[in-house]
Each structure stands twice: as C-alpha cells, then as structure tokens.
Design an enzyme around this catalytic site. Structure first.
Site, PDB file in Angstrom:
ATOM      1  CE  LYS A  36      -2.978  -2.296   3.373  1.00 30.84           C
ATOM      2  NZ  LYS A  36      -3.428  -2.169   4.792  1.00 30.84           N
ATOM      3  N   GLY A  37       2.133   1.093   0.285  1.00 32.72           N
ATOM      4  CA  GLY A  37       3.005   2.240   0.533  1.00 32.72           C
ATOM      5  C   GLY A  37       3.103   3.238  -0.600  1.00 32.72           C
TER       6      GLY A  37
ATOM      7  CD  GLU B  38       8.447  -0.301  -3.013  1.00 39.04           C
ATOM      8  OE1 GLU B  38       7.312   0.142  -2.781  1.00 39.04           O
ATOM      9  OE2 GLU B  38       8.826  -1.436  -2.666  1.00 39.04           O
ATOM     10  CG  ASP B  39       6.881   2.650  -0.120  1.00 34.41           C
ATOM     11  OD1 ASP B  39       7.692   1.832  -0.600  1.00 34.41           O
ATOM     12  OD2 ASP B  39       6.163   2.378   0.863  1.00 34.41           O
TER      13      ASP B  39
ATOM     14  CG  ASP C 221      15.442  -0.798   4.284  1.00 30.96           C
ATOM     15  OD1 ASP C 221      15.755   0.236   4.869  1.00 30.96           O
ATOM     16  OD2 ASP C 221      15.604  -1.937   4.773  1.00 30.96           O
TER      17      ASP C 221
ATOM     18  CE  LYS D 252      14.880   4.273   5.446  1.00 34.63           C
ATOM     19  NZ  LYS D 252      14.428   3.330   6.509  1.00 34.63           N
TER      20      LYS D 252
ATOM     21  CB  VAL E 292      10.758   8.212   6.789  1.00 35.46           C
ATOM     22  CG1 VAL E 292      12.055   8.948   7.115  1.00 35.46           C
ATOM     23  CG2 VAL E 292      10.974   7.273   5.601  1.00 35.46           C
TER      24      VAL E 292
ATOM     25  CG  ASP F 108       2.968   0.902   7.187  1.00 37.53           C
ATOM     26  OD1 ASP F 108       3.854   0.722   6.334  1.00 37.53           O
ATOM     27  OD2 ASP F 108       2.565  -0.006   7.945  1.00 37.53           O
TER      28      ASP F 108
ATOM     29  NE  ARG G 193      -0.446   1.720   4.893  1.00 36.53           N
ATOM     30  CZ  ARG G 193       0.628   1.000   4.556  1.00 36.53           C
ATOM     31  NH1 ARG G 193       1.575   1.535   3.816  1.00 36.53           N
ATOM     32  NH2 ARG G 193       0.757  -0.248   4.947  1.00 36.53           N
TER      33      ARG G 193
HETATM   34  P1  IMP Z   1      13.346  -3.553   0.836  1.00 33.56           P
HETATM   35  O1  IMP Z   1      12.818  -4.782   0.164  1.00 33.56           O
HETATM   36  O2  IMP Z   1      14.221  -3.902   2.007  1.00 33.56           O
HETATM   37  O3  IMP Z   1      14.020  -2.596  -0.112  1.00 33.56           O
HETATM   38  O4  IMP Z   1      12.131  -2.868   1.531  1.00 33.56           O
HETATM   39  C1  IMP Z   1      11.321  -1.961   0.944  1.00 33.56           C
HETATM   40  C2  IMP Z   1      10.053  -1.862   1.760  1.00 33.56           C
HETATM   41  O5  IMP Z   1      10.347  -1.767   3.166  1.00 33.56           O
HETATM   42  C3  IMP Z   1       9.301  -0.601   1.423  1.00 33.56           C
HETATM   43  O6  IMP Z   1       8.405  -0.814   0.369  1.00 33.56           O
HETATM   44  C4  IMP Z   1       8.596  -0.288   2.717  1.00 33.56           C
HETATM   45  O7  IMP Z   1       7.367  -0.971   2.766  1.00 33.56           O
HETATM   46  C5  IMP Z   1       9.495  -0.827   3.792  1.00 33.56           C
HETATM   47  N1  IMP Z   1      10.314   0.239   4.402  1.00 33.56           N
HETATM   48  C6  IMP Z   1      11.648   0.379   4.327  1.00 33.56           C
HETATM   49  N2  IMP Z   1      12.085   1.460   4.997  1.00 33.56           N
HETATM   50  C7  IMP Z   1      10.970   2.029   5.519  1.00 33.56           C
HETATM   51  C8  IMP Z   1      10.763   3.213   6.321  1.00 33.56           C
HETATM   52  O8  IMP Z   1      11.671   3.977   6.705  1.00 33.56           O
HETATM   53  N3  IMP Z   1       9.460   3.472   6.646  1.00 33.56           N
HETATM   54  C9  IMP Z   1       8.412   2.695   6.252  1.00 33.56           C
HETATM   55  N4  IMP Z   1       8.572   1.598   5.498  1.00 33.56           N
HETATM   56  C10 IMP Z   1       9.846   1.262   5.139  1.00 33.56           C
HETATM   57 MG    MG Z   2       6.342  -0.859   0.576  1.00 34.41          MG
END
Ligand code: IMP
Ligand code: MG
Length: 180
Positions: free
Chosen positions: A42-43, A99-100, A103, A131, A153, A159, A165
């Site tokens: 949902k992000g 994508e929001d 990470d 990030k 954040v 969220d 959100r």
């Molecule tokens: P990744 O697969 O580790 O790159 O994760 C990405 C997902 O982690 C994003 O779509 C978010 O849902 C969640 N996420 C990562 N960092 C944050 C944050 O600082 N706040 C909220 N959600 C986050």
């Molecule tokens: Mg997400």
C-alpha cells in the site's frame, strides 16, 4: 504536526517538486512505448496517485502487493506476492514499478525478476525515497525522488504498523514509538 513525528524530512512542497521532475523524466523516456505504471500497495498509493496525474503520455496502471516476512522496522527477507497484476499478458508492456522507498533492495530486485520472467518487454524501477546505505542486494533504481539517511520514516503512504500513511509529508518517527 503529528505528535509522534520527530521532524518533517520532506515537506509537501518538496515532494511535489520531486514528483514533477520524475514525471517529466518518464514523459521523456517512455514516448512511443507502452508504459504500464505498477503501484506497489500500500506504501506507494500516494506517490502513484500524484505521479500518474503528472505523466502526460498515455499510460496504463496496475497494482501488486507483496508481503515480506518480518514486520516492523526490519527489512524484508522472504518476499511473497499477495496480489498479482490484473493484466495477464505482459508481452508488449514497458513496466515501471512505482515504489515508496528502497531499503535492502530485495523487494524491487525480486519484482523486477518476476515481471521479466512473466514476459514484460522491459521493467524499470522508480522510487520516491532511497536509503542506499541499507542496501543488501545490488539494485540501482532508474528514477529516484531523493536519497535519505538511515532513519525510519512515515507519511505520504509510508506506515509504521499501518499508521501514518495519510500524512501529507514524509516525517521521521520518534524512536520511542517503535521501540515501545
Ligand atoms: P526492501 O525490500 O528492504 O528494499 O524494503 C522496501 C520496503 O520496506 C518498502 O516498500 C517499505 O514498505 C518498507 N520500508 C523500508 N524502509 C521504511 C521506512 O523507513 N518506513 C516505512 N517503510 C519502510
Ligand atoms: Mg512498501
């Protein structure tokens, strides 16, 4: 400002500037292609909603939802598709995943491979926030709003435990909220 927010990291005005710039880049790069914007629920709802209105070339939209094993502030390890695209045939689609935040990079790396495997003509990635210091797998997004430091954040779709959100800005959550 919401009482659980330590500071506003990205204001509504700054978000608007970033989204406007990315939309112009997409307009430039996808002219004559069959653009499909894929919102990762949902992000990415807020970002997708604003971005699709600013893109002026014809575009289709679709959605996916993924779940990651491990909740809270930890990044995902195991990724599962909870909701797949509605469109069955991707053979003529130039997909841009919206994508929001990135990470570890696992979500976008997985989704890129998945959509290519399903037959998409091209798959690129777009994120509002990045990030880079948190990256675990190799993943460089094609379109980025801005890079942020390693802080948790919320807001503008993002969220913590399904809250915050709907905030119109991106803010840093007070650490005591998620360490309680
Ligand atoms: P990744 O697969 O580790 O790159 O994760 C990405 C997902 O982690 C994003 O779509 C978010 O849902 C969640 N996420 C990562 N960092 C944050 C944050 O600082 N706040 C909220 N959600 C986050
Ligand atoms: Mg997400």
């Amino acid at each position: 400002m919401n009482k659980d927010i330590k500071e506003i990291l990205i204001s509504e005005e700054k978000i608007n500037e970033m989204v406007t710039r990315i939309a112009a880049e997409i307009d430039r790069d996808y002219k004559g292609k069959n653009l499909v914007l894929v919102c990762i629920l949902k992000g990415s709802i807020a970002f997708m909603g604003d971005l699709m209105k600013k893109v002026t070339i014809p575009t289709e939209i679709d959605c996916m939802k993924v779940s990651s094993y491990g909740a809270g502030t930890e990044s995902s390890v195991q990724i599962n598709i909870v909701l797949d695209l509605i469109r069955p045939d991707l053979s003529e689609c130039d997909i841009l995943i919206v994508e929001d935040i990135i990470d570890s990079g696992r979500t976008l790396k997985y989704l890129t491979g998945y959509l290519l495997h399903k037959g998409a003509r091209s798959v690129k990635t777009c994120t509002l926030l990045d990030k880079p210091s948190r990256r675990v797998v190799e993943l460089t997004p094609d379109y980025v709003g801005c890079e942020i430091p390693d802080e948790f954040v919320v807001g503008y779709g993002l969220d913590y435990a399904e809250k915050y959100r709907a905030l119109p800005y991106v803010g840093v959550l007070k650490p005591e909220i998620y360490s309680e």
